[in-house]
Design an enzyme around this catalytic site. Sequence first.
Site, PDB file in Angstrom:
ATOM      1  CG  ASP A  15      -2.247   0.695   1.008  1.00 28.66           C
ATOM      2  OD1 ASP A  15      -2.379   1.370  -0.025  1.00 28.66           O
ATOM      3  OD2 ASP A  15      -3.134   0.583   1.865  1.00 28.66           O
ATOM      4  CG  HIS A 242      -6.245  -0.993   5.399  1.00 29.20           C
ATOM      5  ND1 HIS A 242      -5.111  -1.696   5.040  1.00 29.20           N
ATOM      6  CD2 HIS A 242      -6.351   0.002   4.486  1.00 29.20           C
ATOM      7  CE1 HIS A 242      -4.578  -1.149   3.961  1.00 29.20           C
ATOM      8  NE2 HIS A 242      -5.310  -0.115   3.603  1.00 29.20           N
ATOM      9  CG  HIS A 244      -5.543   4.825   3.797  1.00 25.99           C
ATOM     10  ND1 HIS A 244      -4.410   4.929   3.024  1.00 25.99           N
ATOM     11  CD2 HIS A 244      -6.015   3.572   3.597  1.00 25.99           C
ATOM     12  CE1 HIS A 244      -4.203   3.793   2.372  1.00 25.99           C
ATOM     13  NE2 HIS A 244      -5.167   2.947   2.697  1.00 25.99           N
ATOM     14  CB  CYS A 275      -6.127   3.857  -2.598  1.00 22.44           C
ATOM     15  SG  CYS A 275      -6.995   2.754  -3.723  1.00 22.44           S
ATOM     16  CG  ASN A 284      -2.163   2.153   5.075  1.00 25.37           C
ATOM     17  OD1 ASN A 284      -1.610   2.108   3.990  1.00 25.37           O
ATOM     18  ND2 ASN A 284      -3.302   1.561   5.315  1.00 25.37           N
TER      19      ASN A 284
END
Length: 334
Positions: A15, A242, A244, A275, A284
């Site tokens: 990521d 998860h 961000h 993303c 993240n």
Amino acid sequence: PFNNRVRIVEVGPRDGLQNEKTTIPLATKIELIERLARTGLTSIEAGAFVSPKWVPQMDNSSEILEHILKHSIQSPVPITYSFLAPNAKGLDTATAILAQHRGAFTTDSDAPSPSPPSSSSPTPPKPSLEIAVFAAATETFSQRNLNCSIADSLDRFRPVIAGAKASGLRARAYISVVLGCPFEGHDVDPRRVASLATSLLEMGADEISLGDTTGTGTAPRTKELLTCLRAAGVRDEDLAMHLHDTYGQALVNAAVALEHGVRTFDTSVAGLGGCPYSPGATGNVATEDVVYFLESLGMDTGVDLDAVADIGEWIAARVGKSNESAVGKAVLGA
Ligand code: HMG
Ligand code: MG
């Protein structure tokens, strides 16, 4: 009993890097993974078997998986390396490589390896592998990220999850945009997330990772989502957060999730990432920040904060990004 052990899933190599425009050399990615492996992390997301036309940066994921299987990466604890796979083609790419390296990784069916004698030079523990599918909680995000509807994505994931499990791999399932969608707004229905989570667990997923892709989640909405999932019968131990950090709320939301009972958090070293299908989304929540936060509460991550801070500073410089971890910068400056 109060469970103070927290699992950190380091997603920086995937990521954290997937959105970078300039190609990051394979050697840098491998060095990042090898350095992270020495910090006490038990889970590292290492790549993605996705279309290189869609996400060019993940194009050398086969080489990364091969490297992990061919070289005994030093680590103080056994590590699960994870790779995204959105469809059968992604899984097939992974399993074809694994088939050439049987014995180089541990599968669910293996007996637990005996602890090595403490005197002789230690052989690194064999890694385990995980395949991760990724669903979305809104139709528009599903179309943008996967080029198909939510229902079609579930049909594609079923054989991927089953195939991964049949090959002795762990299967993770993400649900993106659970607390806001860049195309459909902030008010994503938590019941829709709960129904997706239930479907993915029924397919055999070992874990659901709840993606606040946009970072628009707030403390009350995080609580509402987790309460709704619990009401639908999803267990806390089946969940990961998860988060961000686009709006700077990730640690607050992590605190809410922790208090609720979640014990797995996805983080990225130096807060790298974003993303490609979520315009403006940042990385993240930083690994360094989460480790510091959890340890300050007396929780146990097993992760060496100073070592991760060093890696964060190094990889940020390597990819020409600023280090987004407040804790990382503070620790290094101290
Ligand atoms: P598509 O174009 O609809 O696929 O893409 P297709 O089946 O029609 O195939 C088109 C071409 O792609 C063909 O090649 C296939 O071989 C190839 P061509 O014949 O044109 O040369 N292809 C593949 N190549 C390599 N690996 C594959 C693969 N599948 C097809 N697995 C597809 C559909 C899903 C493939 C595409 O949309 C895709 O790759 N999407 C990935 C998007 C992505 O990686 N997004 C970022 C990760 S998700 C994320 O960041 C969120 C997360 O962090 C959680 C959160 O924060 O919310 C996880
Ligand atoms: Mg993400």
